[in-house]
Design an enzyme around this catalytic site. Structure first.
Site, mmCIF file in Angstrom:
data_model
loop_
_atom_site.group_PDB
_atom_site.id
_atom_site.type_symbol
_atom_site.label_atom_id
_atom_site.label_comp_id
_atom_site.label_asym_id
_atom_site.label_seq_id
_atom_site.Cartn_x
_atom_site.Cartn_y
_atom_site.Cartn_z
ATOM 1 N N GLY A 223 -11.056 5.234 -8.163
ATOM 2 C CA GLY A 223 -9.763 4.666 -8.564
ATOM 3 C C GLY A 223 -8.752 5.780 -8.623
ATOM 4 C CB SER B 200 -6.924 11.488 -7.974
ATOM 5 O OG SER B 200 -6.696 11.492 -9.377
ATOM 6 C CG ASP C 119 -4.820 -1.860 -13.701
ATOM 7 O OD1 ASP C 119 -4.403 -2.835 -13.033
ATOM 8 O OD2 ASP C 119 -5.396 -0.891 -13.197
#
Ligand code: ADE
Length: 437
Positions: A35, A37, A155
């Site tokens: 996800g 970096s 999220d």
């Protein structure tokens, strides 16, 4: 292979699946997910044999702009602080350890062996309502717990919902979260757009200032629809088309949805945030209460009505712990203390050596009790603080202690105002001066 400094990763002649050891502690296995970096690896604790997940977050490359470095640092700090603040809930992934090398920060997490809800959806398709009810109830319970602590996920999507070996849900990835006391304006709103396109609330797409709790409810609505329908409620070949559908206020449910499910999803996917159902109301909704199920947000004893000062104090204690993990262990290249020492009108700071945190806290705690204040104390592995309140729960002052480096402590005292308990404030400062350098 996990990103690492050669110095801290040694080749490990073990089974075919575990090949490298991180700082003598965790053997790394295969990649579980990626996800941004970061990458998540399956790993094993060398000392206990316990299997874990390790999220490896690269530190910004040098040279990089101060802005990039600060953003990278903020995101890890945010995730760590959130995991700490919401810990103890059975449906939030547990943070077990934090390690750092020169190039990478590693968050050691509970291993969720059942993979993500996204993979389950892709492999097995939609769920029957009773199966979805159990999972969804666990998600709402975890979110209610986080919201009650001022943490908004921002999220929520099936990739961030993991399943353990019993098929129970674990909410993960708080890297985009917002804290009520740090990131929101006094009206509780923010303007920072984030989230994944299909799950994002219309008010965010419309670039309005938004309530992140209400935006989480919208994303949960998309999750519940996807779980029970097997497809997304708003989808289109191109992103603009999808956004138009999200903002349109039109929702078509499949014919197999029960009446209660239609009602709940309709109330969550209400494009008007002010009339959208709230997390607490969802826990009482007839669809979730069917089959005799009951889900609650879990709140620890004693935290039912914390004053704003207690909430702020607890948040600052967390910040202190983050400072230890990042400023000192991982990010600081050297300790420039010059910016830390100074006197604000209602705050004093001391650099202290030759005494441990416990002794400092013991001393100020005793002073507070002698003066007749209600004293709350928090202490954990060399960090801590003491909060002084008048009997009527009014915040008077606080002292926090955080290690800066080995045997050096930063001690901060802060008071509510110069009108509250001025004599106590003088005594408090005097009690800390014994160790001023
Ligand atoms: N993928 C991301 N985080 C994970 C975890 N904690 N367990 C299993 N898989 C994951």
């Amino acid at each position: 292979m996990p990103p690492d400094d050669e110095s801290s990763a040694a080749a490990y002649p073990s089974s075919e699946s575990y090949t490298k050891v991180l700082q003598g502690r965790y053997e790394f296995g295969r990649i579980l997910g990626r996800g941004g970096s970061s990458k998540v690896y399956r790993a094993r604790d060398v000392r206990t044999g316990v299997h874990v997940a390790v999220k490896a977050v690269p530190k910004p490359h040098h040279p990089c702009s101060p802005e990039d470095a600060a953003a990278a640092r903020r995101s890890v700090e945010r995730e760590l602080a959130a995991l700490r603040r919401v810990r103890g809930h059975p449906h939030v992934v547990r943070l077990l350890d934090v390690l750092a090398s020169r190039s990478t920060v590693y968050l050691v997490l509970d291993l969720a062996r059942g993979g993500s809800v996204q993979s389950a959806l892709e492999e097995r398709g939609r769920s029957d309502e009773p199966v979805a009810r159990r999972l969804f109830g666990q998600l709402v319970s975890a979110l209610a717990h986080a919201h009650a602590r001022g943490v908004f996920h921002r999220d929520v999507k099936p990739d961030n919902l993991l399943l353990d070996e019993r098929g129970d849900l674990k909410l993960t990835d708080f890297g985009l979260c917002a804290f009520a006391d740090r990131h929101l304006a006094p009206d509780g709103l923010t303007a920072t757009a984030c989230g994944s396109p299909a799950y994002v609330a219309p008010e965010i797409l419309l670039k309005k200032r938004y309530d992140p709790g209400k935006a989480d409810v919208w994303s949960c609505g998309v999750v519940l629809f996807s779980l029970t329908a097997g497809y997304l409620p708003f989808n289109d070949g191109n992103l603009m088309g999808m956004y138009r559908k999200i903002c349109s206020g039109r929702l078509r449910c499949p014919k197999w949805f029960s009446m209660e499910l239609r009602n709940l999803i309709g109330r969550m996917l209400d494009p008007e945030p002010n009339t959208r159902i709230k997390v607490d109301e969802m826990l009482d909704h007839p669809w979730l209460r069917k089959d005799g199920m009951s889900f609650s947000s879990i709140t620890p004893p004693g935290s039912s009505h914390p004053t704003p000062e207690v909430v702020k104090w607890e948040a600052e204690s967390e910040l202190a712990r983050e400072m230890n993990a990042f400023d000192i262990l991982t990010f600081a290249s050297g300790c420039d203390l010059s910016g830390l020492i100074g006197t604000l009108s209602d705050r004093v700071r001391f650099i202290v050596s030759g005494i441990n945190a416990k002794s400092v806290l013991d001393k100020v705690e005793e002073l507070g009790r002698e003066e007749g204040f209600v004293v709350r104390r928090k202490e954990e592995r060399g960090f801590g603080g003491v909060l002084f309140e008048a009997i009527c729960a009014n915040f008077v002052a606080q002292v926090s202690v955080r290690p800066l480096h080995e045997e050096i402590l930063l001690v901060e005292a802060e008071r509510a105002s110069n009108k509250v308990a001025p004599k106590f404030w003088e005594k408090l400062q005097a009690s800390l001066k014994f160790s001023t350098n």
